[in-house]
Design an enzyme around this catalytic site. Structure first.
Site, PDB file in Angstrom:
ATOM      1  N   GLU A 211      25.236  76.440  56.799  1.00 10.35           N
ATOM      2  CA  GLU A 211      26.393  76.993  56.086  1.00 10.35           C
ATOM      3  C   GLU A 211      26.534  78.503  56.261  1.00 10.35           C
ATOM      4  O   GLU A 211      27.639  79.004  56.412  1.00 10.35           O
ATOM      5  CB  GLU A 211      26.315  76.644  54.599  1.00 10.35           C
ATOM      6  CG  GLU A 211      26.495  75.152  54.350  1.00 10.35           C
ATOM      7  CD  GLU A 211      26.518  74.803  52.870  1.00 10.35           C
ATOM      8  OE1 GLU A 211      27.257  75.435  52.106  1.00 10.35           O
ATOM      9  OE2 GLU A 211      25.778  73.875  52.473  1.00 10.35           O
ATOM     10  N   HIS A 227       5.085  59.661  63.770  1.00 13.25           N
ATOM     11  CA  HIS A 227       5.306  58.238  64.036  1.00 13.25           C
ATOM     12  C   HIS A 227       6.614  57.972  64.777  1.00 13.25           C
ATOM     13  O   HIS A 227       6.959  56.822  65.013  1.00 13.25           O
ATOM     14  CB  HIS A 227       5.278  57.458  62.719  1.00 13.25           C
ATOM     15  CG  HIS A 227       3.951  57.582  62.035  1.00 13.25           C
ATOM     16  ND1 HIS A 227       2.918  56.707  62.257  1.00 13.25           N
ATOM     17  CD2 HIS A 227       3.472  58.523  61.187  1.00 13.25           C
ATOM     18  CE1 HIS A 227       1.862  57.086  61.533  1.00 13.25           C
ATOM     19  NE2 HIS A 227       2.172  58.200  60.888  1.00 13.25           N
ATOM     20  N   LYS A 318      36.819  68.661  52.690  1.00 17.21           N
ATOM     21  CA  LYS A 318      37.242  68.411  51.303  1.00 17.21           C
ATOM     22  C   LYS A 318      38.739  68.121  51.223  1.00 17.21           C
ATOM     23  O   LYS A 318      39.184  67.328  50.397  1.00 17.21           O
ATOM     24  CB  LYS A 318      36.843  69.581  50.397  1.00 17.21           C
ATOM     25  CG  LYS A 318      35.323  69.615  50.141  1.00 17.21           C
ATOM     26  CD  LYS A 318      34.912  70.618  49.090  1.00 17.21           C
ATOM     27  CE  LYS A 318      33.424  70.508  48.794  1.00 17.21           C
ATOM     28  NZ  LYS A 318      32.917  71.498  47.864  1.00 17.21           N
TER      29      LYS A 318
HETATM   30  C1  F6R Z   1      28.872  75.776  49.295  1.00 20.37           C
HETATM   31  C2  F6R Z   1      27.863  74.736  49.359  1.00 20.37           C
HETATM   32  C3  F6R Z   1      28.322  73.322  49.509  1.00 20.37           C
HETATM   33  C4  F6R Z   1      28.703  72.729  48.146  1.00 20.37           C
HETATM   34  C5  F6R Z   1      29.167  71.284  48.280  1.00 20.37           C
HETATM   35  C6  F6R Z   1      29.452  70.620  46.950  1.00 20.37           C
HETATM   36  O1  F6R Z   1      28.242  76.983  48.935  1.00 20.37           O
HETATM   37  O2  F6R Z   1      26.709  75.025  49.262  1.00 20.37           O
HETATM   38  O3  F6R Z   1      27.276  72.591  50.095  1.00 20.37           O
HETATM   39  O4  F6R Z   1      27.609  72.808  47.275  1.00 20.37           O
HETATM   40  O5  F6R Z   1      30.315  71.243  49.063  1.00 20.37           O
HETATM   41  O6  F6R Z   1      30.253  71.424  46.145  1.00 20.37           O
HETATM   42  P1  F6R Z   1      29.820  71.709  44.642  1.00 20.37           P
HETATM   43  O7  F6R Z   1      28.466  72.341  44.716  1.00 20.37           O
HETATM   44  O8  F6R Z   1      30.856  72.618  44.106  1.00 20.37           O
HETATM   45  O9  F6R Z   1      29.788  70.380  43.972  1.00 20.37           O
END
Ligand code: F6R
Length: 332
Positions: A211, A227, A318
């Site tokens: 990320e 393994h 998303k």
């Molecule tokens: C962004 C990050 C992502 C979010 C993931 C879920 O900094 O680390 O991996 O954590 O997209 O989103 P949340 O944490 O808001 O439920």
């Protein structure tokens, strides 16, 4: 972005102030953690912390939109989402609600907090305006406080405070270590190797380099590595991999396994950098290791001249998920 990591010892004190704000009255058969990405990692950390605790209920980590079918009112479910709006996590929340009232929500804001208020589900809030991945200690401490206050302690308040003091006094060392790791991984594909007791930290390191630095990463866990993965390297030493080994367990077997693995990689011509976790206990080692890999991923981003804060492809993913949210989310 670096600042959001360097603030950890100070910022996490807020969770110390609200350590026992939420208490649940249940002797659960199992404790289930639902969350994705930077929030999902909290379940892995609790699992690692619970591994050596006798008679502790099994910890189940769910990084999915479906809950395991076995869950019922005998179980305790934590719903963790920094934003409070992650659709897979919301889906688990609604599915859990259909099965039990033993639910605790951890979020900074969003629909989860609204729903928790509306449905009378206990919740704890995390400070706003952080990136989920940088809020690891905040979310972890929020959970550890609930567990400790509910007769399910993994870490006492005293040890939680001590761990933050430890982190504060070792931040400089973490920064130095992180710079060396970033140099080591630059212009190569990172491979993170650790033992199963620290599997969650191995995956956390991967996620951070993904990320923040925008690089693909491979994770290998010992002893399972010996393994299967080991064979995969027989013809692949010529690719530009770079190995980061994470040493946390001090027992002789794990050190021998690590030594064998490091020698194996060296023999096929790959550079190996060990990260020896400082800390007097599991929590301190996990926090220290998380700080080092978080900072290293930011320094590596700098070396590549990339913006560590931006995660365009997660937004893209998303957005796709929102288009199918009617399939995913079925509020009760
Ligand atoms: C962004 C990050 C992502 C979010 C993931 C879920 O900094 O680390 O991996 O954590 O997209 O989103 P949340 O944490 O808001 O439920």
């Amino acid at each position: 972005m670096e600042e959001l990591y360097l603030q950890w010892p100070d910022r996490t004190r807020l969770q110390i102030n609200s350590w026992d704000k939420v208490r649940v009255e249940v002797k659960p058969r199992s404790i289930v953690f639902c969350g994705m990405g930077g929030s999902g990692v909290i379940g892995d950390y609790v699992y690692m912390l619970s591994y050596t605790v006798k008679d502790y209920p099994p910890v189940i980590v769910v990084k999915d939109y479906l809950l395991p079918e076995f869950i019922n009112s005998n179980d305790l479910v934590f719903i963790v989402s920094y934003s409070g709006n992650t659709l897979e996590t919301l889906s688990c929340f609604y599915k859990a609600l259909a099965k039990t009232r033993n639910i605790v929500v951890i979020a900074s804001n969003g629909r989860l907090i609204e729903e928790a208020e509306d449905k009378g589900i206990p919740y704890k809030t995390i400070p706003l305006n952080l990136m989920p991945r940088t809020a690891l200690p905040d979310m972890l401490y929020a959970v550890l406080g609930v567990l400790d206050s509910s007769g399910l302690s993994l870490v006492s308040l005293e040890d939680a405070v001590k761990a933050l003091e430890f982190l504060a006094s070792n931040t400089k060392q973490a920064v130095e270590e992180a710079k060396i790791i970033a140099e080591h991984l630059y212009d190569r594909i990172p491979v993170v190797v650790t033992t199963s007791r620290f599997y969650g930290l191995g995956f956390r390191a991967k996620n951070e380099f993904n990320e923040n630095s925008k690089v693909p990463v491979k994770v290998e866990i010992l002893p399972e590595w010996g393994h299967n993965d080991i064979v995969g390297w027989e013809y692949n030493g010529r690719y530009p991999w770079s190995i980061l080994t994470i040493h946390g367990v001090n027992d002789s077997v794990s050190e021998l396994l690590m030594e064998f693995t490091e020698n194996y990689y060296k023999q096929i011509g790959l550079p190996v950098k060990p990260l020896i976790l400082s800390g007097n206990n599991m929590l301190e080692k996990l926090l220290y290791g998380s700080l080092v890999v978080g900072l290293a991923s930011v320094y590596l981003a700098r070396m590549y001249k990339r913006n560590p804060a931006e995660t365009k492809s997660i937004v893209q993913y998303k957005n796709m998920l929102h288009k199918i949210s009617h399939e995913l989310i079925k509020p009760r």
